[in-house]
Structures are given as structure tokens and as C-alpha cells.
Design a protein around this motif. Structure first.
Motif, PDB file in Angstrom:
ATOM      1  N   THR A   6       0.828  -1.207   0.000  1.00 21.49           N
ATOM      2  CA  THR A   6       0.000   0.000   0.000  1.00 21.49           C
ATOM      3  C   THR A   6       0.857   1.251   0.000  1.00 21.49           C
ATOM      4  OG1 THR A   6      -1.748  -1.176   1.182  1.00 21.49           O
ATOM      5  CG2 THR A   6      -1.814   1.235   1.238  1.00 21.49           C
ATOM      6  N   ASN A   7       2.010   1.190   0.656  1.00 22.57           N
ATOM      7  CA  ASN A   7       2.881   2.360   0.737  1.00 22.57           C
ATOM      8  C   ASN A   7       3.754   2.539  -0.499  1.00 22.57           C
ATOM      9  OD1 ASN A   7       3.047   3.775   3.669  1.00 22.57           O
ATOM     10  ND2 ASN A   7       2.409   1.645   3.881  1.00 22.57           N
ATOM     11  N   ILE A   8       4.159   1.444  -1.139  1.00 20.59           N
ATOM     12  CA  ILE A   8       5.091   1.597  -2.267  1.00 20.59           C
ATOM     13  C   ILE A   8       4.374   1.762  -3.597  1.00 20.59           C
ATOM     14  CG2 ILE A   8       6.877   0.286  -1.081  1.00 20.59           C
ATOM     15  CD1 ILE A   8       6.285  -2.026  -2.976  1.00 20.59           C
ATOM     16  N   ILE A   9       3.087   1.352  -3.695  1.00 16.48           N
ATOM     17  CA  ILE A   9       2.357   1.552  -4.959  1.00 16.48           C
ATOM     18  C   ILE A   9       1.006   2.217  -4.683  1.00 16.48           C
ATOM     19  CG2 ILE A   9       3.423  -0.198  -6.430  1.00 16.48           C
ATOM     20  CD1 ILE A   9       1.284  -2.162  -5.546  1.00 16.48           C
ATOM     21  N   PRO A  10       1.032   3.443  -4.178  1.00 15.12           N
ATOM     22  CA  PRO A  10      -0.248   4.156  -4.033  1.00 15.12           C
ATOM     23  C   PRO A  10      -0.825   4.477  -5.411  1.00 15.12           C
ATOM     24  CG  PRO A  10       1.582   5.632  -3.600  1.00 15.12           C
ATOM     25  CD  PRO A  10       2.176   4.272  -3.768  1.00 15.12           C
ATOM     26  N   PHE A  11      -2.092   4.163  -5.593  1.00 17.99           N
ATOM     27  CA  PHE A  11      -2.761   4.375  -6.890  1.00 17.99           C
ATOM     28  C   PHE A  11      -2.051   3.641  -8.018  1.00 17.99           C
ATOM     29  CE2 PHE A  11      -3.385   8.201  -4.275  1.00 17.99           C
ATOM     30  CZ  PHE A  11      -4.743   8.088  -4.044  1.00 17.99           C
ATOM     31  N   GLY A  12      -1.361   2.541  -7.674  1.00 15.60           N
ATOM     32  CA  GLY A  12      -0.767   1.692  -8.698  1.00 15.60           C
ATOM     33  C   GLY A  12       0.559   2.152  -9.241  1.00 15.60           C
ATOM     34  N   GLN A  13       1.090   3.268  -8.772  1.00 16.76           N
ATOM     35  CA  GLN A  13       2.355   3.785  -9.303  1.00 16.76           C
ATOM     36  C   GLN A  13       3.466   3.596  -8.275  1.00 16.76           C
ATOM     37  OE1 GLN A  13       1.751   7.833 -10.557  1.00 16.76           O
ATOM     38  NE2 GLN A  13       0.884   7.217 -12.513  1.00 16.76           N
ATOM     39  N   PRO A  14       4.484   2.764  -8.575  1.00 14.93           N
ATOM     40  CA  PRO A  14       5.591   2.558  -7.637  1.00 14.93           C
ATOM     41  C   PRO A  14       6.335   3.865  -7.373  1.00 14.93           C
ATOM     42  CG  PRO A  14       5.613   0.886  -9.366  1.00 14.93           C
ATOM     43  CD  PRO A  14       4.625   1.927  -9.782  1.00 14.93           C
ATOM     44  N   ILE A  15       6.607   4.113  -6.093  1.00 14.97           N
ATOM     45  CA  ILE A  15       7.391   5.310  -5.741  1.00 14.97           C
ATOM     46  C   ILE A  15       8.754   4.899  -5.200  1.00 14.97           C
ATOM     47  CG2 ILE A  15       5.537   6.989  -5.457  1.00 14.97           C
ATOM     48  CD1 ILE A  15       5.411   6.241  -2.505  1.00 14.97           C
ATOM     49  N   ASP A  16       8.814   4.449  -3.967  1.00 16.48           N
ATOM     50  CA  ASP A  16      10.075   4.035  -3.359  1.00 16.48           C
ATOM     51  C   ASP A  16       9.950   2.562  -2.993  1.00 16.48           C
ATOM     52  OD1 ASP A  16      12.419   3.659  -2.026  1.00 16.48           O
ATOM     53  OD2 ASP A  16      12.249   5.416  -0.735  1.00 16.48           O
ATOM     54  N   THR A  17      10.689   1.705  -3.710  1.00 16.78           N
ATOM     55  CA  THR A  17      10.607   0.272  -3.458  1.00 16.78           C
ATOM     56  C   THR A  17      11.680  -0.202  -2.488  1.00 16.78           C
ATOM     57  OG1 THR A  17      11.982  -0.150  -5.407  1.00 16.78           O
ATOM     58  CG2 THR A  17       9.589  -0.215  -5.702  1.00 16.78           C
ATOM     59  N   ASN A  18      12.415   0.715  -1.897  1.00 13.47           N
ATOM     60  CA  ASN A  18      13.438   0.330  -0.933  1.00 13.47           C
ATOM     61  C   ASN A  18      12.778  -0.070   0.376  1.00 13.47           C
ATOM     62  OD1 ASN A  18      15.451   0.907   1.354  1.00 13.47           O
ATOM     63  ND2 ASN A  18      16.755   0.950  -0.459  1.00 13.47           N
ATOM     64  N   PHE A  19      13.010  -1.305   0.779  1.00 13.29           N
ATOM     65  CA  PHE A  19      12.320  -1.850   1.943  1.00 13.29           C
ATOM     66  C   PHE A  19      12.659  -1.072   3.216  1.00 13.29           C
ATOM     67  CE2 PHE A  19      12.025  -5.119   5.355  1.00 13.29           C
ATOM     68  CZ  PHE A  19      10.644  -5.258   5.320  1.00 13.29           C
ATOM     69  N   ASN A  20      13.924  -0.706   3.413  1.00 15.25           N
ATOM     70  CA  ASN A  20      14.325  -0.001   4.625  1.00 15.25           C
ATOM     71  C   ASN A  20      13.694   1.390   4.693  1.00 15.25           C
ATOM     72  OD1 ASN A  20      15.936  -2.139   5.510  1.00 15.25           O
ATOM     73  ND2 ASN A  20      17.679  -1.420   4.316  1.00 15.25           N
ATOM     74  N   ASN A  21      13.617   2.063   3.563  1.00 15.82           N
ATOM     75  CA  ASN A  21      12.996   3.387   3.545  1.00 15.82           C
ATOM     76  C   ASN A  21      11.518   3.315   3.924  1.00 15.82           C
ATOM     77  OD1 ASN A  21      15.412   4.447   2.768  1.00 15.82           O
ATOM     78  ND2 ASN A  21      14.812   4.930   0.676  1.00 15.82           N
ATOM     79  N   VAL A  22      10.810   2.352   3.352  1.00 10.35           N
ATOM     80  CA  VAL A  22       9.380   2.251   3.626  1.00 10.35           C
ATOM     81  C   VAL A  22       9.144   1.848   5.075  1.00 10.35           C
ATOM     82  CG1 VAL A  22       7.248   1.080   2.960  1.00 10.35           C
ATOM     83  CG2 VAL A  22       8.901   1.724   1.225  1.00 10.35           C
ATOM     84  N   LYS A  23       9.979   0.949   5.614  1.00  7.40           N
ATOM     85  CA  LYS A  23       9.851   0.598   7.025  1.00  7.40           C
ATOM     86  C   LYS A  23      10.020   1.819   7.914  1.00  7.40           C
ATOM     87  CE  LYS A  23      11.861  -2.858   8.875  1.00  7.40           C
ATOM     88  NZ  LYS A  23      12.912  -3.843   9.253  1.00  7.40           N
ATOM     89  N   ALA A  24      10.999   2.677   7.569  1.00  3.33           N
ATOM     90  CA  ALA A  24      11.220   3.885   8.361  1.00  3.33           C
ATOM     91  C   ALA A  24      10.033   4.839   8.250  1.00  3.33           C
ATOM     92  CB  ALA A  24      12.506   4.573   7.905  1.00  3.33           C
ATOM     93  N   MET A  25       9.442   4.939   7.045  1.00  6.44           N
ATOM     94  CA  MET A  25       8.280   5.812   6.869  1.00  6.44           C
ATOM     95  C   MET A  25       7.102   5.318   7.705  1.00  6.44           C
ATOM     96  SD  MET A  25       8.011   7.109   2.937  1.00  6.44           S
ATOM     97  CE  MET A  25       8.147   5.505   2.206  1.00  6.44           C
TER      98      MET A  25
END
Length: 578
Positions: A205-224
Motif C-alpha cells: 500500500t505504501n510503495i504503490i499508491p494508486f498503482g504507481q511505484p514510488i520508493d521500493t526500498n524496503f528499509n525506507n518504507v519501514k522507516a516511513m
């Protein structure tokens, strides 16, 4: 940039087919696709229908037959009608024309499916296909071990006109493949556990909002997810989209120069050894704010103690590719100053390059294997570490796969260092050499005798596997074990290697004395090119205190030694005409 309609993860089952273990559909994207397509709109099938199509049109056995459900409902009805007609001899002549027509329909369908399978089996890197009689396109997948990662990107031209543009003109295809490759790396760790996977749903849900990939880095998304976003924007400087939040805390700057060597050693004067070296420079910047970082790369000419290999000709850096975020001096040279702005929060690749002119490889050795009887062999392996390389390994493993042989039942080994293990498959031996070459002159050796179980004929049923006996005699002590390998015995470096599956696949060439060994290693604090970063010239602006770490490493990739007492695979290169 690409827009994805859905994402699936499929897992191979014991029936030879696949099953869905993760499914995510983006409804907002599907509504947009419906509006764009108009009368040409083809909805994505439900998961049960999708898995049926995937098993029918892609997952096939070696004879080209379906491993799952044999045909869709409509095809089953046609086949049933054909069988009913053929089962009644009284109606045979009256229904011959109808039967031939139905058979022709099924033949056309099966022939197209078989031609599809033939293409896929001959070109395993073909990851863009179409399903459901060309209605579902582009259907993109990659395979990681026993998992399939699948997505369908939005191609507006195909949706509007039902025309397929050339793949080379479609950046969304490349972006979708890259998305699958990046996300599969960390998703595999979650998918080893039984479902459901709430962490992955939140992550997607966080890396593909509205179907468009933004940040696929796992560590970055975990921090967010963990830190969240500030309720009030307090940053005076505008932040780029790829840096959604700024680092707070201890400041540290890491550089990693990682070089990978592919090598094939033949120990045969008539066949030249082959090697290829490539490298990358990675950076991890935990710095507050958005500073500018600049550094100098030291000359690539190797010197004693610098970790380079000395030869008649010095290593040369070629094929230099620099990330678009990196700004360099006018003359792009590996020894020039390189500056880059606003490094992202996690590891990213600054540049990549190739290395030419190395005169020696990190590990040289020979492998000799000869058959003493139809079910037993003798093996001798000897390795020598190049004296210019640092004798410090993070790991050093050697695997001896035995293709086209029965199970191992007895091993008698006398390694000069390290430990010996029998693989779970009972088809290979693993030698864990350790973190240093402790032998004199930086040499290690492994003499070994191996006995395999007898091969049963078709008339005699195959007996159940028997626990192998492992006898090890070394300076550290003797070992005598008769038992199956322990379930917790694993080597992640080998298991995660793409070549690991190749060692278990049938190969008609690897019979008798035709065999090889594969080496996995990572040597620390050295490079083959001699490339290094001058720590005194690493500067960040605005100036602030930070900890600097510079690491160098050499990793193996497809590092193979062929048996010098047998035949080997090699490519013939005819001499150029004068």
C-alpha cells in the motif's frame, strides 16, 4: 514510471501447478483502464480463473502437457463431445465431420499453447507474455526459486486501439520488471512463513499508491511506516520526491567498492582460462539535512599492500557508467573528482565499471576426479590464494555437484582445513573452507573418496534412501557420522545463488569424469583493480562531523573449476584472419 493494475505471487505446488499466495488489485487503476478501453475493455479474471490460465498456458511439463488442469471449461466440453461421439460406433460415420471439426479446434488451441511453451522453455528470460487468447497483455512475470511474481502494467495504446507497440518503445515494461525484481528480494523472506501476510499488504500500500511505484526500498518504507510524517512541514529547503523524510541522529557515511569476478579454470594448457571482472561503488549516507558530498578516487594503478594484483600490465577501468544524480568534472575519468547531491537514505549505486588487464585471479587451483568403480570415485581438490589478495574471507565455500549420479552413501575426506558437509539432496558435497587459508603458502587441499548407491533398473523398485556415512580426518580431530543431513544445516550464500538450481538440473554432458566444482567467496579489504577512495578528501557541505567507513570487497560469481581428468565445456574462438 509505470502504473500497475494488480500484483500476484504464485507458489509451485506438489501437483506440478501453482497456487496464489498473495494477490493485490488496485481498483482505482482498474476504473481508469475501464474508462480508457471503452468497448475494448477486458477485465482481469478472478484469481481462480487466472491461476487456471497460468497453469494451462505457461506451466507445462517436458512433454508439453499441462501440469495442472488440462483445459478450460469450454475446451473440456468440446473434448467431452468428441469422446462421446467416438465412443459410439453406431454414430461414428454420421458424426465424422463434426468430430473432425472439434478435433481441429482443439488441435489449433493446443498447437498454439505448445508453441508458446516451446518459446518459453527455449528462452527462460522471456518475461512478457499474453494470456487468455491475447486478451491479457502485457502479462509480466519473474521466477525466484519456486515463486512467481506477476504484474500487469497499463499500456494506454493497447487499451485504446488493441495494438501492441514494440517492447523497446515501452519504458513501463522495463519499469514493471525492475519493480518485480526489487520487491521480490525482501518479499521472499515474508513468504517463507505461512499466510496471511499483513506486513506485505501494508508495505505494498505504501510503495504503490494508486498503482504507481514510488520508493521500493524496503528499509525506507519501514522507516516511513515507523516514523510517520510530520504534521507540520518544518523543512525550509525543498526536498526531492525520492527523499520523503530526512535523517535524524548519528551521522555516518559509508562507501563500498564491490568487485565481482566470473571465472572458469580448466587446468588444461590447450584451453585458456576465462575471467571477467566488474565493479560497483555503493554509498549509504546517514546525514542530517541534504548535504553535498564530494570525494576523490585514488588512481587504479595497484601497488604492494593496496590490494591490487600486480602484473606486467596494470588493471584498467573500462565501461564506466555513472548514476544520473552524480555530477562529475568535464573529463569523465575514474581518477577525477566526483560530486553528487542529496544522496538518498539507503544504499544506492554511484557508478559501475569493468576491469581489464588483471594477470591473476584471486583463487587458483585444480580439481581431479576419477572413477574407481561404477559407484565410487576419488577426488583431489587443491586451491591457492593469490599472495596479493588479503587473506581475510567473510565466507569461502566450495560445492561439488554430482549430476546424473545416484545418492551419496559414503564419504571419506581429509581436508587440510575447514569442514565437510553432505547436501540435503545427497547429490553434492560442500566444503566450508572458513575465513582464512591456514595452510602453508596459502594453499588448502581436499582428498576424498565417495561411494554412491547402486542404480536400480526399471524391474527393481527404487529402495528408500539410506543415511550416508561421513568420515572426516583432519588436524582438528576425526569425525564419523551416519545420519541424514540436519534440517537446520543450510548455506544461504549457496541457496540464494541463481546457479544453485543449475547444479541439480539434468545435464547429459556431466557423466563419468565430466564434472566441475563451484566456489563461493567474499574477500574483504581488497579489490582486483586497486580502486580506492582517499579518506582525507571526502567532504560534505555544509561541514559537519560524521563517521566515514570505506569498505572494499571481491565476490565470486560463476567461479568454476573443471575436472582436469575429464572433458569440459568451453567456447571455441577461431583465430582472426590476417
Amino acid at each position: 514510471m509505470c502504473t500497475l493494475r494488480a500484483l500476484w505471487v504464485l507458489k509451485e505446488n506438489n501437483n506440478g501447478g501453482t497456487e496464489i499466495i498473495l494477490s493485490k488489485r488496485i481498483n482505482t487503476v482498474e476504473n481508469r483502464v475501464r474508462a480508457l478501453s471503452g468497448s475494448n475493455y477486458n477485465p482481469i479474471p478472478i484469481d481462480s480463473e487466472l491461476i487456471t490460465l497460468f497453469n494451462i498456458e505457461l506451466i507445462k511439463d517436458s512433454q508439453g502437457h499441462s501440469t495442472g488442469q488440462t483445459s478450460p471449461i469450454s475446451f473440456q466440453q468440446q473434448s467431452l463431445q468428441t469422446q462421446q461421439l467416438s465412443s459410439s460406433s453406431s454414430l461414428l460415420s454420421a458424426s465424422m465431420a463434426s468430430k473432425q471439426q472439434n478435433q481441429q479446434t482443439i488441435t489449433n488451441i493446443n498447437s498454439s499453447a505448445l508453441s508458446l511453451v516451446k518459446v518459453y522453455s527455449n528462452t527462460p528470460n522471456t518475461h512478457v507474455i499474453s494470456l487468455n487468447q491475447e486478451r491479457l497483455w502485457p502479462f509480466i512475470y519473474i521466477k525466484k526459486k519456486n515463486l512467481y511474481f506477476i504484474t500487469i502494467p497499463v499500456i494506454e495504446e493497447f487499451l485504446v486501439s488493441n495494438r501492441k507497440p514494440p517492447l523497446i518503445d515501452l519504458p513501463p515494461i522495463t519499469a514493471a520488471l525492475n519493480f518485480l525484481e526489487e520487491t521480490s528480494v525482501y518479499m521472499i523472506g515474508f513468504l517463507n512463513k505461512p499466510p496471511p501476510y499483513p506486513e506485505l499488504q501494508v508495505f505494498l500500500t505504501n510503495i504503490i499508491p494508486f498503482g504507481q511505484p514510488i520508493d521500493t526500498n524496503f528499509n525506507n518504507v519501514k522507516a516511513m511506516i515507523r516514523q510517520g510524517f510530520p504534521s507540520v512541514e518544518t523543512f525550509q529547503q525543498k526536498r526531492p520526491a525520492w527523499k520523503p523524510f530526512l535523517h535524524k541522529g548519528k551521522q555516518q557515511l559509508d562507501f563500498i567498492i564491490s568487485e565481482t569476478i566470473q571465472c572458469i579454470l580448466y587446468d588444461n594448457p590447450s584451453i585458456p582460462d576465462v575471467s571477467k571482472v566488474s565493479g560497483s561503488l555503493f554509498c549509504k549516507a546517514d546525514l542530517e539535512g541534504m548535504p553535498e558530498v564530494s570525494f576523490y578516487l585514488q588512481p587504479t594503478i595497484a601497488a604492494p599492500g593496496m590490494g591490487g594484483i600486480i602484473g606486467q600490465n596494470e588493471p584498467i577501468i573500462t565501461n564506466l557508467a555513472i548514476d544520473s544524480t552524480v555530477q562529475t568534472t568535464s573529463d569523465i575519468n575514474i581518477n577525477n573528482k566526483i560530486s553528487f547531491f542529496n544522496p538518498p537514505l539507503d544504499h544506492f549505486k554511484l557508478l559501475s565499471y569493468s576491469v581489464q588487464g588483471i594477470k591473476a585471479v584471486p583463487l587458483r587451483g585444480f580439481y581431479q576426479m576419477k572413477e574407481t568403480s561404477p559407484n565410487s570415485i576419488k577426488v583431489l581438490i587443491q586451491l591457492k590464494l593469490n599472495s596479493e589478495m588479503n587473506n581475510s574471507f567473510e565466507y569461502c565455500l566450495l560445492k561439488i555437484p554430482f549430476k546424473n549420479r545416484s545418492n551419496i552413501i559414503h564419504v571419506n575426506a581429509s581436508p587440510t582445513t575447514g569442514s565437510i558437509f553432505i547436501d540435503h539432496s545427497l547429490k553434492s558435497i560442500i566444503w566450508n573452507i572458513g575465513q582464512k587459508f591456514t595452510g602453508r603458502n596459502l594453499e588448502v587441499a581436499l582428498p576424498m573418496e565417495i561411494v554412491f548407491s547402486s542404480v536400480s533398473t526399471n524391474l527393481i523398485p527404487q529402495p528408500p534412501p539410506q543415511p550416508p556415512t561421513l568420515i572426516v580426518s583432519s588436524s582438528s580431530g576425526n569425525q564419523n557420522i551416519t545420519a541424514f543431513p540436519k534440517h537446520d544445516q543450510s548455506f544461504p550464500i549457496i541457496d540464494s545463488s541463481p546457479s544453485d538450481q543449475d547444479d541439480y538440473s539434468p545435464d547429459p554432458f556431466c557423466t563419468g569424469s565430466n564434472s566441475y566444482v563451484r566456489i563461493y567467496f567474499k574477500i574483504q579489504n581488497c579489490t582486483l583493480s586497486g580502486l580506492n577512495i582517499d579518506p582525507k578528501k571526502v567532504v560534505i557541505y555544509p561541514t559537519n562531523k560524521f563517521k566515514l567507513n570505506i569498505e572494499r570487497e571481491v565476490l565470486s560469481s560463476e567461479y568454476i573449476i573443471w575436472n582436469s581428468l575429464g572433458s569440459s565445456k568451453y567456447s571455441y574462438q577461431p583465430s582472426s584472419s590476417k
